[in-house]
Design a protein around this motif. Structure first.
Motif, PDB file in Angstrom:
ATOM      1  N   VAL A 114       0.823  -1.207   0.000  1.00  0.00           N
ATOM      2  CA  VAL A 114       0.000   0.000   0.000  1.00  0.00           C
ATOM      3  C   VAL A 114       0.858   1.259   0.000  1.00  0.00           C
ATOM      4  O   VAL A 114       1.968   1.281   0.534  1.00  0.00           O
ATOM      5  CB  VAL A 114      -0.956   0.042   1.210  1.00  0.00           C
ATOM      6  CG1 VAL A 114      -1.944  -1.111   1.159  1.00  0.00           C
ATOM      7  CG2 VAL A 114      -0.199   0.042   2.516  1.00  0.00           C
ATOM      8  N   PHE A 116       0.835   5.171   1.322  1.00  0.00           N
ATOM      9  CA  PHE A 116       0.166   5.957   2.362  1.00  0.00           C
ATOM     10  C   PHE A 116       0.917   7.270   2.573  1.00  0.00           C
ATOM     11  O   PHE A 116       2.117   7.376   2.316  1.00  0.00           O
ATOM     12  CB  PHE A 116       0.074   5.174   3.677  1.00  0.00           C
ATOM     13  CG  PHE A 116       1.396   4.655   4.187  1.00  0.00           C
ATOM     14  CD1 PHE A 116       2.137   5.376   5.110  1.00  0.00           C
ATOM     15  CD2 PHE A 116       1.885   3.437   3.751  1.00  0.00           C
ATOM     16  CE1 PHE A 116       3.356   4.901   5.588  1.00  0.00           C
ATOM     17  CE2 PHE A 116       3.108   2.944   4.219  1.00  0.00           C
ATOM     18  CZ  PHE A 116       3.838   3.677   5.141  1.00  0.00           C
ATOM     19  N   ALA A 239      -4.099   6.006   4.209  1.00  0.00           N
ATOM     20  CA  ALA A 239      -3.799   5.103   3.097  1.00  0.00           C
ATOM     21  C   ALA A 239      -4.347   5.674   1.799  1.00  0.00           C
ATOM     22  O   ALA A 239      -5.519   6.054   1.707  1.00  0.00           O
ATOM     23  CB  ALA A 239      -4.399   3.728   3.364  1.00  0.00           C
TER      24      ALA A 239
END
Length: 305
Positions: A114, A116, A239
């Protein structure tokens, strides 16, 4: 002789050149008695096409609006600035990040890579490139990675309710279950033996995630920020989205699936469920005791009656 007279009369006959049925007569070429006007199409006014150079600004404007909408709501490109995710990602790779699913309430899950926003000064002191005017514009509309946004990219290891721990050199454990991590950089151990965060046991609170880089000995991730305001956790609200594809360079093109090690049942048992599981045998045992105690009393009273 009648041969001359018959020739003259033939020239004026209905089928002759001067007659109504001939090519020069009223019933000429179309055979319907209506002469064909070949000049009608030439006399119609032609629609003047707009110049390409006049349409170009409109096309560019539409393209920019579409690119901005795609960047904001669908997919955005990000550049990998470091080696903290080797060998999964290399410095200079360009990844495409899914920004659509978070709009529908989807939250990061274990194993996902991810992007972020910097949660609490993780990038303080890191060198940043100063983009030129063109790079600023292209980055703003999403045609190239933005150099101004302070974003990081790591792998999600723990989500709300998980207990993540490292002892010695590993393996890394989630809720007491060891992870087999083939994505860890070759030569690295899953856990680092040091006093600055390599050894830990944390429980992830609601609304947070615990992230780590695949290059374990070269990643300043959640382990090394346990003294900040979020105790090393990353708020889910920070995120940006899940990295789904390595799009550039072409030789590095690949997808970024969730590794199989996260397919095992890693969920932490809820305290309520544990309490219920422990209470059921106790209730059954107590009920059995009561039935056993009441049995003779009932039969005895029946006999006495």
């Amino acid at each position: 002789m009648n041969s001359g007279g018959s020739g003259d009369s033939g020239s004026d006959s209905p089928g002759g050149p001067g007659g109504p049925g001939g090519p020069d007569g009223p019933g000429g070429a179309d055979g319907a008695g209506t002469p064909v006007d070949d000049g009608d199409q030439d006399e119609r006014p032609k629609k003047k096409q707009r110049s390409f150079w006049k349409e170009l600004p409109i096309l560019i404007g539409i393209a920019l609006v579409l690119a901005l909408l795609i960047k904001t709501f669908l997919v955005q490109a990000f550049s990998i600035p470091s080696d903290s995710m080797q060998n999964t990602l290399q410095e200079g790779d360009r990844v495409l990040v899914d920004k659509l699913t978070p709009w529908f309430g989807s939250e990061p899950e274990r194993g996902e890579v991810v992007v972020f926003h910097d949660p609490d000064g993780w990038l303080d002191g890191e060198p940043t490139l100063e983009p030129n005017a063109v790079q600023r514009v292209l980055g703003w509309i999403g045609l190239m990675p933005s150099a101004e946004e302070k974003d990081l990219i790591k792998r999600v290891i723990g989500v709300a309710g998980d207990t993540v721990e490292c002892n010695g050199t590993g393996p890394l454990k989630v809720n007491g279950k060891a992870l087999n991590e083939p994505y860890v950089y070759p030569g690295n151990t899953p856990c680092t033996v040091d006093d600055t965060g390599g050894q830990f046991k944390v429980k992830v609170p609601k609304g947070k995630i615990w992230v780590m880089g695949d290059h374990r000995q070269n990643s300043l991730d959640s382990r090394y920020h346990q003294n900040d305001a979020n105790k090393g956790m990353v708020p889910v609200s920070q995120a940006v989205g899940r990295a789904i594809v390595v799009a550039w360079p072409p030789t590095r093109w690949s997808t970024l699936p969730v590794p199989d090690t996260f397919d095992q049942n890693l969920s932490a048992a809820a305290p309520g469920a544990l309490g219920l599981a422990g209470a059921v045998p106790l209730v059954l045992w107590r009920r059995r005791r009561l039935l056993a105690a009441d049995g003779p009393r009932v039969s005895g009273s029946g006999t006495a009656g």
